[in-house]
Design an enzyme around this catalytic site. Structure first.
Site, PDB file in Angstrom:
ATOM      1  CE1 TYR A  13       1.985   1.156   1.357  1.00 28.69           C
ATOM      2  CE2 TYR A  13       2.963  -0.799   0.370  1.00 28.69           C
ATOM      3  CZ  TYR A  13       2.415  -0.157   1.474  1.00 28.69           C
ATOM      4  OH  TYR A  13       2.308  -0.821   2.665  1.00 28.69           O
ATOM      5  CE  LYS A  30       4.646   1.651   3.780  1.00 21.66           C
ATOM      6  NZ  LYS A  30       4.536   2.043   5.195  1.00 21.66           N
TER       7      LYS A  30
END
Ligand SMILES: NC(=O)c1ccc[n+]([C@@H]2O[C@H](COP(=O)([O-])OP(=O)(O)OC[C@H]3O[C@@H](n4cnc5c(N)ncnc54)[C@H](OP(=O)(O)O)[C@@H]3O)[C@@H](O)[C@H]2O)c1
Length: 255
Positions: free
Chosen positions: A161, A165
């Site tokens: 993740y 990001k």
């Protein structure tokens, strides 16, 4: 018409929000509509999208639902074409659809890595590429990518993740440079810990621990993120591009 959370005039503008069926994306779509924009609501869950469109229409706004998987090139290109056919323009794109598949690195499966990168990073790329064409034609655009505090700093159990990001931030900066001369701004918003379905499963003890790491001593609400998106989507933010704005109660600056 219900008043928006932040007063921005977007009458006659067209916005597309990915991940509009729930959470932050839903609130962003609702608020953009309250500012007067016609909103293309994009996600996979048709029923939830229909409920949102109904709410916007009941409030006197304009919206339409598109069931789309943001990782699918054909579907993404098609929805952008259909939005432009329907409303003749696309002014605002909010790349918000995102998922987590948290686990520590020794246990991370290929699929957990690939799904997160595909949704969070490839989805942002696909929609940005598709939206750039109509925006360049009209020499106007506002692209807002939803990153995360986990993209600014590391987070145990979120290497996939966090990489996606951080990738969104690098992508934002590069595309901002490419499009600045066309009057298209590209910015990222990095939310901290916001109360949505994504964070609901974490339980009360974890939430109390998180609050201790937030200088503001509270968890964020979807409205906190939506207000920031409205500002960046507004004509008033025309000289801001390539930036990352954290909406995190101070979480990223220290405690
Ligand atoms: N909540 C937080 O604390 C937090 C913090 C930092 C950043 N963020 C970011 O903010 C964004 C929204 O998060 P949230 O908390 O609102 O999450 P959420 O409540 O879990 O909602 C995620 C949204 O993304 C959509 N989505 C997921 N995969 C998709 C796909 N393949 N194609 C189309 N739509 C897809 C979902 O719709 P369907 O399931 O209907 O497709 C849903 O509307 C995400 O990018 C997330 O990473 C959240």
């Amino acid at each position: 018409m219900t008043e928006p959370i932040f007063p921005v005039e977007l009458k006659d503008q067209v916005a597309l929000v990915t991940g509009a069926s729930r959470g932050i994306g839903r609130e962003v779509a609702l608020q953009l509509a309250r500012c007067g924009a016609a909103v293309a609501c994009v996600a996979r869950n048709q029923e939830l999208l229909n409920q949102l469109v109904e709410q916007i229409q009941q409030e006197g706004g304009q919206a339409h639902a598109w069931t789309v998987d943001v990782t699918n090139t054909e579907q993404v290109n098609q929805v952008v074409d259909e939005v432009v056919q329907r409303w003749q323009r696309l002014d605002i794109l909010v790349n918000n659809a995102g998922i987590t598949r948290d686990t520590l690195i020794p246990r991370m499966q290929d699929q957990q890595w690939d799904e997160v990168i595909a949704t969070n990073l490839r989805g942002t790329f696909l929609f940005t590429r598709a939206a750039t064409r109509p925006m360049m034609q009209r020499r106007y655009g506002r692209i807002i990518n939803i990153s995360s505090v986990s993209g600014l700093r590391g987070n145990k159990g979120q290497s996939n993740y966090s990489a996606s990001k951080a990738g969104v931030i690098g992508f934002t900066r590069s595309v901002a440079m490419e499009l600045a001369g066309r009057n298209i701004t590209v910015n990222a918003v990095a939310p901290g810990f916001i109360e949505t379905d994504m964070t609901a499963a974490l339980g009360p003890t974890f939430k109390d621990e998180v609050k201790k790491r937030v200088p503001a001593r509270r968890l964020g609400q979807v409205e906190d993120v939506a207000a920031c998106v409205l500002f960046l989507a507004s004509p008033a933010a025309s000289y801001i591009t390539g930036q990352v704005l954290a909406v995190d109660g101070g979480m990223s600056v220290g405690i």
